[in-house]
Design a protein around this motif. Sequence first.
Motif, PDB file in Angstrom:
ATOM      1  N   UNK A  80       0.768  -1.228   0.000  1.00  0.00           N
ATOM      2  CA  UNK A  80       0.000   0.000   0.000  1.00  0.00           C
ATOM      3  C   UNK A  80       0.802   1.282   0.000  1.00  0.00           C
ATOM      4  N   UNK A  81       2.136   1.206  -0.170  1.00  0.00           N
ATOM      5  CA  UNK A  81       2.940   2.423  -0.232  1.00  0.00           C
ATOM      6  C   UNK A  81       3.648   2.493  -1.578  1.00  0.00           C
ATOM      7  N   UNK A  82       4.039   3.706  -1.945  1.00  0.00           N
ATOM      8  CA  UNK A  82       4.830   3.916  -3.146  1.00  0.00           C
ATOM      9  C   UNK A  82       6.256   3.422  -2.886  1.00  0.00           C
ATOM     10  N   UNK A  83       6.741   2.548  -3.759  1.00  0.00           N
ATOM     11  CA  UNK A  83       8.080   1.984  -3.605  1.00  0.00           C
ATOM     12  C   UNK A  83       9.078   2.895  -4.325  1.00  0.00           C
ATOM     13  N   UNK A  84      10.111   3.382  -3.647  1.00  0.00           N
ATOM     14  CA  UNK A  84      11.097   4.255  -4.302  1.00  0.00           C
ATOM     15  C   UNK A  84      11.667   3.624  -5.559  1.00  0.00           C
ATOM     16  N   UNK A  85      11.790   4.435  -6.612  1.00  0.00           N
ATOM     17  CA  UNK A  85      12.316   3.974  -7.890  1.00  0.00           C
ATOM     18  C   UNK A  85      13.809   4.287  -7.988  1.00  0.00           C
ATOM     19  N   UNK A  86      14.512   3.455  -8.736  1.00  0.00           N
ATOM     20  CA  UNK A  86      15.949   3.680  -8.894  1.00  0.00           C
ATOM     21  C   UNK A  86      16.237   4.971  -9.662  1.00  0.00           C
ATOM     22  N   UNK A 113       7.067  12.770   0.914  1.00  0.00           N
ATOM     23  CA  UNK A 113       8.203  11.894   1.192  1.00  0.00           C
ATOM     24  C   UNK A 113       7.920  10.423   0.985  1.00  0.00           C
ATOM     25  N   UNK A 114       6.676   9.980   1.083  1.00  0.00           N
ATOM     26  CA  UNK A 114       6.452   8.545   1.057  1.00  0.00           C
ATOM     27  C   UNK A 114       7.208   7.895   2.201  1.00  0.00           C
ATOM     28  N   UNK A 115       8.047   6.918   1.889  1.00  0.00           N
ATOM     29  CA  UNK A 115       8.834   6.255   2.927  1.00  0.00           C
ATOM     30  C   UNK A 115      10.151   6.979   3.204  1.00  0.00           C
ATOM     31  N   UNK A 116      10.327   8.161   2.639  1.00  0.00           N
ATOM     32  CA  UNK A 116      11.463   9.074   2.890  1.00  0.00           C
ATOM     33  C   UNK A 116      12.810   8.558   2.393  1.00  0.00           C
ATOM     34  N   UNK A 139       0.319   5.223   6.509  1.00  0.00           N
ATOM     35  CA  UNK A 139       1.084   3.984   6.319  1.00  0.00           C
ATOM     36  C   UNK A 139       2.503   4.294   5.864  1.00  0.00           C
ATOM     37  N   UNK A 140       2.625   5.181   4.894  1.00  0.00           N
ATOM     38  CA  UNK A 140       3.962   5.564   4.419  1.00  0.00           C
ATOM     39  C   UNK A 140       4.757   6.239   5.530  1.00  0.00           C
ATOM     40  N   UNK A 141       4.089   7.066   6.350  1.00  0.00           N
ATOM     41  CA  UNK A 141       4.809   7.728   7.456  1.00  0.00           C
ATOM     42  C   UNK A 141       5.397   6.715   8.422  1.00  0.00           C
ATOM     43  N   UNK A 194      -0.258   0.265 -10.747  1.00  0.00           N
ATOM     44  CA  UNK A 194      -1.707   0.522 -10.747  1.00  0.00           C
ATOM     45  C   UNK A 194      -2.429  -0.305  -9.695  1.00  0.00           C
ATOM     46  N   UNK A 195      -1.998  -1.560  -9.533  1.00  0.00           N
ATOM     47  CA  UNK A 195      -2.721  -2.476  -8.661  1.00  0.00           C
ATOM     48  C   UNK A 195      -2.305  -2.384  -7.198  1.00  0.00           C
ATOM     49  N   UNK A 196      -1.066  -2.005  -6.928  1.00  0.00           N
ATOM     50  CA  UNK A 196      -0.539  -2.148  -5.574  1.00  0.00           C
ATOM     51  C   UNK A 196      -0.169  -0.843  -4.890  1.00  0.00           C
ATOM     52  N   UNK A 197      -0.064   0.252  -5.635  1.00  0.00           N
ATOM     53  CA  UNK A 197       0.351   1.512  -5.030  1.00  0.00           C
ATOM     54  C   UNK A 197      -0.796   2.509  -5.047  1.00  0.00           C
ATOM     55  N   UNK A 198      -0.851   3.412  -4.056  1.00  0.00           N
ATOM     56  CA  UNK A 198      -1.942   4.391  -4.040  1.00  0.00           C
ATOM     57  C   UNK A 198      -1.824   5.352  -5.210  1.00  0.00           C
ATOM     58  N   UNK A 199      -2.925   5.551  -5.916  1.00  0.00           N
ATOM     59  CA  UNK A 199      -2.888   6.453  -7.065  1.00  0.00           C
ATOM     60  C   UNK A 199      -2.583   7.887  -6.643  1.00  0.00           C
ATOM     61  N   UNK A 200      -2.896   8.217  -5.404  1.00  0.00           N
ATOM     62  CA  UNK A 200      -2.587   9.571  -4.920  1.00  0.00           C
ATOM     63  C   UNK A 200      -1.086   9.813  -4.864  1.00  0.00           C
TER      64      UNK A 200
END
Length: 270
Positions: A80-86, A113-116, A139-141, A194-200
């Motif tokens: 449920x969080x945005x995973x940092x991209x390389x 920040x997402x997961x900062x 959740x990300x915080x 699309x399926x696993x990360x929040x669109x926001x």
Amino acid sequence: MPEVGALAAGPAAASDPALVAALRAAGCVFAEEEAAILREAAADAAHLRELLAARVAGAPLEPLVGWVAFRGLRLSVGPGVFVPRQRSVLLADRAVAATRAAGEGAVMLEAFAGVAPIAACVRAEVPGAQVHAAEIDGTARGHARRNLADASRVHGGSVLDGVPEALRGRLAVIAAVAPYVPDAEAALLPREARDAEPMTALLGGVDGLEHIGALILRCGPWLAPGGHLLLEMHRRQMDRARALGEGAGLSARRTLRADESTGVLELARR
């Protein structure tokens, strides 16, 4: 697909071809690397079978195992969080350099920040820096607090909402991977996103600049003299964002990644 019951966990699994074959059959391009990550994450053979079944069913790898490798760090992530991209390593490089150049005790903030990940890199590499993160999603915080190892420096809110007033006019660096995908391009995102990360955490309005523009227009009073706002975005958005920054009295320069698809727009308070 090989029987998952034939899989082993731990060192004995290091040469187990069944795990790699199962991942490859499911379409995992980097099957060997993913196999090593799943083996490390598994507590035992039964847990490995569970992890493999979830991955084969389409669960994203990093939230499944609870971490992502980013610029030499192992950062906490989860479902449920945005995973940092390389691709954001370039932004981290610029944020580390700018914070270091600002001198002892420089104050840095990662907005949106997402997961900062950017703040975590600065904290790890710039001793003495005061590092903060702001993120609206609870959740990300939670992951950001783990990645910064200091809950008091992780603030709730979007753009600059929730940032302590004591930091106004003191931020040497604000860095952000604000959501910048135009709404109409949502269908072009990878399925896992699309399926696993929040669109926001992904979509940035009609032109992708809704959140970036808000940060540009609001950052001035928060930046210290000579402070920098560092923003990741697509190259086609840079001219408009640069114009917004210059209209707000900020000087601008850009740095593109090697493939020139995305880059960092650096805006500085004069």
